[in-house]
Motif scaffolding. Structure first.
Motif, PDB file in Angstrom:
ATOM      1  N   ASP A 278       0.819  -1.212   0.000  1.00  0.00           N
ATOM      2  CA  ASP A 278       0.000   0.000   0.000  1.00  0.00           C
ATOM      3  C   ASP A 278       0.852   1.261   0.000  1.00  0.00           C
ATOM      4  O   ASP A 278       1.013   1.909   1.028  1.00  0.00           O
TER       5      ASP A 278
ATOM      6  N   ILE B 240       1.461   5.058  -0.495  1.00  0.00           N
ATOM      7  CA  ILE B 240       0.637   6.261  -0.439  1.00  0.00           C
ATOM      8  C   ILE B 240       1.081   7.174  -1.567  1.00  0.00           C
ATOM      9  O   ILE B 240       2.235   7.595  -1.605  1.00  0.00           O
TER      10      ILE B 240
ATOM     11  N   ASP C 135      -4.545  10.529   0.373  1.00  0.00           N
ATOM     12  CA  ASP C 135      -4.299   9.219   0.984  1.00  0.00           C
ATOM     13  C   ASP C 135      -3.445   9.359   2.242  1.00  0.00           C
ATOM     14  O   ASP C 135      -3.663   8.656   3.225  1.00  0.00           O
TER      15      ASP C 135
ATOM     16  N   SER D 113      -5.713  10.575   4.996  1.00  0.00           N
ATOM     17  CA  SER D 113      -6.557   9.470   5.471  1.00  0.00           C
ATOM     18  C   SER D 113      -5.772   8.528   6.372  1.00  0.00           C
ATOM     19  O   SER D 113      -6.273   8.080   7.409  1.00  0.00           O
TER      20      SER D 113
END
Length: 82
Positions: free
Chosen positions: A6, A8, A13, A16
């Motif tokens: 994952d 970013i 993002d 978040s």
């Protein structure tokens, strides 16, 4: 531990992710801070969640753009949502 799957890639993002860490949604204990850093072996940028001993609890790779433009967001924290 840095999560390879994952990365970013946007400031949204990153915000978040910071909100999730701040709210306790990651299930991490003893979170003392968050920092942008670079990996010593390859120079790749990441966001680091640190404990009160400055030990890495969780990391996520970030793009170079997020690293360069997200410093203020990491420093002041995400916007509070009402």
């Amino acid at each position: 531990m840095i999560d390879d799957k994952d990365e970013i890639s946007t400031l949204e993002d990153l915000e978040s992710f910071l909100t999730l860490v701040e709210s306790g949604g990651m299930g991490l204990e003893n979170v003392a801070g968050v920092a942008l850093a670079t990996n010593n072996s390859n120079g790749r940028p990441f966001v680091a969640v640190l404990d009160d001993n400055h030990q890495l609890l969780l990391g996520r790779w970030v793009t170079q753009e997020v690293f360069e433009n997200g410093k203020e967001l990491v420093r002041i924290g995400p916007k509070k949502r009402h």
